[in-house]
Structures are given as structure tokens and as C-alpha cells.
Design a protein around this motif. Sequence first.
Motif, PDB file in Angstrom:
ATOM      1  N   ALA A  75       0.883  -1.125  -0.001  1.00 28.13           N
ATOM      2  CA  ALA A  75       0.136  -0.087   0.020  1.00 28.13           C
ATOM      3  C   ALA A  75       0.813   1.380  -0.002  1.00 28.13           C
ATOM      4  N   ARG A  76       1.966   1.149   0.539  1.00 32.78           N
ATOM      5  CA  ARG A  76       2.859   2.339   0.865  1.00 32.78           C
ATOM      6  C   ARG A  76       3.619   2.688  -0.622  1.00 32.78           C
ATOM      7  N   ARG A  77       4.035   1.680  -1.099  1.00 33.18           N
ATOM      8  CA  ARG A  77       4.629   1.729  -2.472  1.00 33.18           C
ATOM      9  C   ARG A  77       3.570   1.669  -3.518  1.00 33.18           C
ATOM     10  N   GLN A  78       2.245   1.636  -3.406  1.00 34.95           N
ATOM     11  CA  GLN A  78       1.253   1.467  -4.365  1.00 34.95           C
ATOM     12  C   GLN A  78       1.434   0.484  -5.450  1.00 34.95           C
ATOM     13  N   ALA A  79       1.787  -0.629  -4.910  1.00 35.75           N
ATOM     14  CA  ALA A  79       2.212  -1.883  -5.767  1.00 35.75           C
ATOM     15  C   ALA A  79       0.697  -2.798  -5.547  1.00 35.75           C
ATOM     16  N   ASN A  80       0.886  -3.865  -6.153  1.00 36.60           N
ATOM     17  CA  ASN A  80      -0.134  -4.831  -6.045  1.00 36.60           C
ATOM     18  C   ASN A  80      -0.360  -5.151  -4.637  1.00 36.60           C
ATOM     19  N   ARG A  81      -1.730  -5.133  -4.241  1.00 33.67           N
ATOM     20  CA  ARG A  81      -1.838  -5.646  -2.984  1.00 33.67           C
ATOM     21  C   ARG A  81      -2.635  -7.034  -2.790  1.00 33.67           C
ATOM     22  N   ILE A  82      -2.409  -7.574  -1.357  1.00 37.19           N
ATOM     23  CA  ILE A  82      -3.346  -8.707  -1.061  1.00 37.19           C
ATOM     24  C   ILE A  82      -4.706  -8.330  -0.959  1.00 37.19           C
ATOM     25  N   SER A  83      -5.489  -9.143  -1.627  1.00 36.41           N
ATOM     26  CA  SER A  83      -7.160  -8.727  -1.468  1.00 36.41           C
ATOM     27  C   SER A  83      -7.728  -9.115  -0.168  1.00 36.41           C
ATOM     28  N   GLU A  84      -8.553  -8.079   0.217  1.00 39.81           N
ATOM     29  CA  GLU A  84      -9.316  -8.318   1.354  1.00 39.81           C
ATOM     30  C   GLU A  84      -9.676  -9.633   1.839  1.00 39.81           C
ATOM     31  N   GLN A  85     -10.442 -10.258   0.611  1.00 41.16           N
ATOM     32  CA  GLN A  85     -10.883 -11.773   0.735  1.00 41.16           C
ATOM     33  C   GLN A  85      -9.805 -12.570   1.253  1.00 41.16           C
ATOM     34  N   THR A  86      -8.619 -12.282   0.756  1.00 39.24           N
ATOM     35  CA  THR A  86      -7.456 -13.443   1.193  1.00 39.24           C
ATOM     36  C   THR A  86      -7.267 -13.008   2.806  1.00 39.24           C
ATOM     37  N   LEU A  87      -7.328 -11.747   3.168  1.00 42.95           N
ATOM     38  CA  LEU A  87      -6.981 -11.323   4.504  1.00 42.95           C
ATOM     39  C   LEU A  87      -7.953 -11.799   5.299  1.00 42.95           C
ATOM     40  N   LEU A  88      -9.172 -11.975   5.084  1.00 42.19           N
ATOM     41  CA  LEU A  88     -10.366 -12.376   5.897  1.00 42.19           C
ATOM     42  C   LEU A  88     -10.486 -13.812   5.767  1.00 42.19           C
ATOM     43  N   ILE A  89     -10.071 -14.656   4.914  1.00 46.51           N
ATOM     44  CA  ILE A  89      -9.921 -16.058   4.864  1.00 46.51           C
ATOM     45  C   ILE A  89      -8.909 -16.325   6.056  1.00 46.51           C
ATOM     46  N   LEU A  90      -7.678 -15.700   5.840  1.00 51.57           N
ATOM     47  CA  LEU A  90      -6.510 -16.027   6.906  1.00 51.57           C
ATOM     48  C   LEU A  90      -7.017 -15.907   8.084  1.00 51.57           C
ATOM     49  N   GLY A  91      -7.856 -14.936   8.675  1.00 56.03           N
ATOM     50  CA  GLY A  91      -8.389 -14.620  10.051  1.00 56.03           C
ATOM     51  C   GLY A  91      -9.291 -15.895  10.149  1.00 56.03           C
ATOM     52  N   LEU A  92     -10.257 -16.216   9.034  1.00 56.97           N
ATOM     53  CA  LEU A  92     -11.349 -17.062   9.455  1.00 56.97           C
ATOM     54  C   LEU A  92     -10.856 -18.322  10.031  1.00 56.97           C
ATOM     55  N   VAL A  93      -9.592 -18.916   9.168  1.00 59.68           N
ATOM     56  CA  VAL A  93      -8.959 -20.276   9.714  1.00 59.68           C
ATOM     57  C   VAL A  93      -8.142 -20.297  10.652  1.00 59.68           C
ATOM     58  N   GLY A  94      -8.133 -19.150  11.365  1.00 60.44           N
ATOM     59  CA  GLY A  94      -7.475 -19.213  12.915  1.00 60.44           C
ATOM     60  C   GLY A  94      -6.493 -18.256  12.969  1.00 60.44           C
ATOM     61  N   GLY A  95      -6.102 -17.391  11.896  1.00 60.92           N
ATOM     62  CA  GLY A  95      -5.057 -16.498  11.940  1.00 60.92           C
ATOM     63  C   GLY A  95      -5.702 -14.950  12.409  1.00 60.92           C
ATOM     64  N   TRP A  96      -6.731 -15.052  12.787  1.00 59.27           N
ATOM     65  CA  TRP A  96      -7.083 -13.675  13.287  1.00 59.27           C
ATOM     66  C   TRP A  96      -6.405 -13.035  14.402  1.00 59.27           C
ATOM     67  N   PRO A  97      -5.742 -13.894  15.487  1.00 59.61           N
ATOM     68  CA  PRO A  97      -5.004 -13.240  16.510  1.00 59.61           C
ATOM     69  C   PRO A  97      -3.751 -12.501  15.942  1.00 59.61           C
ATOM     70  N   GLY A  98      -3.031 -13.108  14.824  1.00 58.64           N
ATOM     71  CA  GLY A  98      -2.024 -12.484  14.267  1.00 58.64           C
ATOM     72  C   GLY A  98      -2.449 -11.226  13.315  1.00 58.64           C
ATOM     73  N   ALA A  99      -3.640 -11.359  12.774  1.00 59.13           N
ATOM     74  CA  ALA A  99      -4.050 -10.175  12.015  1.00 59.13           C
ATOM     75  C   ALA A  99      -4.263  -9.214  12.859  1.00 59.13           C
ATOM     76  N   LEU A 100      -4.841  -9.214  14.346  1.00 58.20           N
ATOM     77  CA  LEU A 100      -5.213  -8.275  15.280  1.00 58.20           C
ATOM     78  C   LEU A 100      -3.872  -7.526  15.506  1.00 58.20           C
TER      79      LEU A 100
END
Length: 143
Positions: A75-100
Motif C-alpha cells: 500500500a505504501r509503494r502503491q504496488a499490487n495488494r493482497i485482496s481483502e478476501q484473502t486477509l479475511l480467509i486467513l483470519g477465518l481459518v485461525g489467523g485472526w490473532p496474528g491479524a489483530l
Amino acid sequence: MPNPRPRAPLATPERPGRDLSKPLPAALSWITLIAFAATLAGACFVFELAWWVPALYGAASIAAFAAYGIDKAAARRQANRISEQTLLILGLVGGWPGALVAQQLFRHKTRKRSFRRAFWGTVGVNVLALAAYVYLTAPALGS
């Protein structure tokens, strides 16, 4: 008497149509993490939770933390981003503590209201799934 120097804007103007709002208090994230960690540790001890459950949360949290860091850098470099859907799926499968943790440390994905709502929804679904798993598999509860 007119001001001789015009004031510079305090922040970069936001793009129109973005659903930004004030971030939630950081204490909410840290309290949630502490409560979850304590509850998970208690479930491991009291209900003899399988070893792979906290390992899954740890591995998924590391992956989510890394993904948020990579996305913030992009985001800072204005480059290709990771989709919000991917970030949400990572949280859904148990990664939400790391995401927080990543959200707080990188100050990333904390203002977009629609993402926050979806994120906390995935946290709720994940915690309910964990509670159902504990209920169905714990020797003292499921029998």
C-alpha cells in the motif's frame, strides 16, 4: 487581519466514496487477544484440547501477520495488494490473532468500516467453530 501563510492540510485528502471511520480503540484488540489466549490455554489444560489446535492458530497467525505486513508495504509503494478476501480467509481459518496484532502494529486495515465489520464477523465465526469443536470433542462435555 488576514493570515499571511496558508495552512497546509493536516492529512492527505481521502478518496471520495471510501467508508473510513475512526479506528476502534487498540485496547479492544489487546484485551480480545489476552482473553482468547487465556481461554485457549485453559481449554488445552481442562478439556485436553488436541495439540494441533493451538499449533494451527499459531501457524495461521504467523501467516496472517506476514500477509498484513506485506499488504501494508504494498500500500505504501502503491504496488499490487493482497485482496481483502484473502486477509479475511486467513483470519477465518485461525489467523485472526496474528491479524489483530498486525493491524495494531502496522496501523493497517483499522479504519475501513466494511472491512472491520467483515473481520470481526470472521473472528466470531472462528470462535464459535472452536467452541463447537471443544464441546463435541472434550471428554467431559461431549459424552
